[in-house]
Design an enzyme around this catalytic site. Sequence first.
Site, short mmCIF file in Angstrom:
data_model
loop_
_atom_site.label_atom_id
_atom_site.label_comp_id
_atom_site.label_asym_id
_atom_site.label_seq_id
_atom_site.Cartn_x
_atom_site.Cartn_y
_atom_site.Cartn_z
N GLU A 177 52.47 1.21 43.73
CA GLU A 177 51.51 1.70 42.68
C GLU A 177 50.20 0.99 42.33
OE1 GLU A 177 51.01 0.84 38.91
OE2 GLU A 177 52.54 -0.48 39.17
N LYS B 52 57.25 -4.68 30.68
CA LYS B 52 56.25 -5.93 30.66
C LYS B 52 56.76 -6.36 29.51
CE LYS B 52 52.93 -2.40 31.61
NZ LYS B 52 53.68 -1.89 33.30
N1 PSU Z 1 52.97 -3.13 36.36
C1 PSU Z 1 52.39 -4.36 35.85
N2 PSU Z 1 51.23 -4.04 35.24
C2 PSU Z 1 50.61 -2.91 34.80
C3 PSU Z 1 52.06 -1.51 35.65
C4 PSU Z 1 52.96 -2.23 35.84
O1 PSU Z 1 52.19 -5.40 36.53
O2 PSU Z 1 49.21 -2.91 34.95
C5 PSU Z 1 50.96 -0.43 34.53
C6 PSU Z 1 52.35 0.41 36.38
O3 PSU Z 1 51.28 1.43 36.34
C7 PSU Z 1 52.93 1.30 34.19
C8 PSU Z 1 51.84 1.30 33.75
O4 PSU Z 1 53.60 2.39 34.51
O5 PSU Z 1 51.61 -0.16 33.49
C9 PSU Z 1 52.47 1.37 31.93
O6 PSU Z 1 51.87 2.37 31.09
P1 PSU Z 1 51.75 2.86 29.77
O7 PSU Z 1 52.06 1.41 28.81
O8 PSU Z 1 50.36 3.60 29.51
O9 PSU Z 1 52.56 3.79 30.26
#
Ligand code: PSU
Length: 288
Positions: A10, A142
């Site tokens: 990604e 996360k």
């Molecule tokens: N993994 C990481 N850092 C990130 C992400 C994933 O180590 O920044 C990103 C991914 O693209 C994931 C996004 O889909 O964070 C999630 O964002 P949100 O909580 O706004 O859906």
Amino acid sequence: MSITAPVALESTVITHGLPRPENLEIALAMQASVRAGGGDPRCIAVLNGHIRIGLSDEELEALAHREPVRKCSLRDLPLMKHSGEWGGTTVSATLHIAQRAGIPVFATGGIGGVHRGDADDVSADLPALAGIPGTVVCAGPKSILDIDRTRERLETDGVTVLGWNTDTFPCFYCRESNHAVDKRVESAHEVAEIMLERDHLGLQASLLVVAPCPETHALPTEEVNQCVMEAQMEADELGVSGKDLTPYLLNHLAQRTHGRSLAANRALLLNNARIAAEISRSYSILQM
Ligand code: PSU
Ligand code: MN
């Protein structure tokens, strides 16, 4: 006979998840890590309104420096062509594109989930995992999230969680949580067999392979929780919400830990990229 083992990567992690200039260095290192595992890296992003599957080093560099760039989730995808914008694709958008391109395995850092502050703030990653039958390698949700609610939601959505050499569900910077995985797996071959069975059964949810952050770089749970609480309070006070919240919290943590969370993020991203490559290879071999 040569084996093709494509691995989708990604790009929101490059455009929004990591600070510059580390973002470019880590993006290139992830590609190298996929190759070291015998795979073929295909970073997915939107350049000039066009969805791209596989970027050259020059394109990765341009993306890493680009400003402005949209954090491109599923809902943003149909807007990109007309606006001609650049976009880093999140887990949900990348999973969708990878699936349509026939790329069976996808590596990221940590998936999105249910937020701590506002339990109505649920990442689009979760419904995407529920409805797209891919295989996603990550280090768990996360650490900034509500891990209990996120684990529960994966269960509800029928997402099979496979622990890579672990019985416990990891959460990003931290190797442990109070939750279990559905099954511990010890090899890429084992994962590939489960993928085939998933295909055979026609199940629609993704398999989630969770690999704990390497021990050398993982952070203690208490420290992370303390930092996240502070960061979340600050975000609430400042009114940071929506798609800005996750990048805000990650950045806050990197500052609070004097870069140790960034080092952990790097280590787990490279680890996941390598594991994803091994799984993609095994899956190709099984299908021969
Ligand atoms: N993994 C990481 N850092 C990130 C992400 C994933 O180590 O920044 C990103 C991914 O693209 C994931 C996004 O889909 O964070 C999630 O964002 P949100 O909580 O706004 O859906
Ligand atoms: Mn959100």
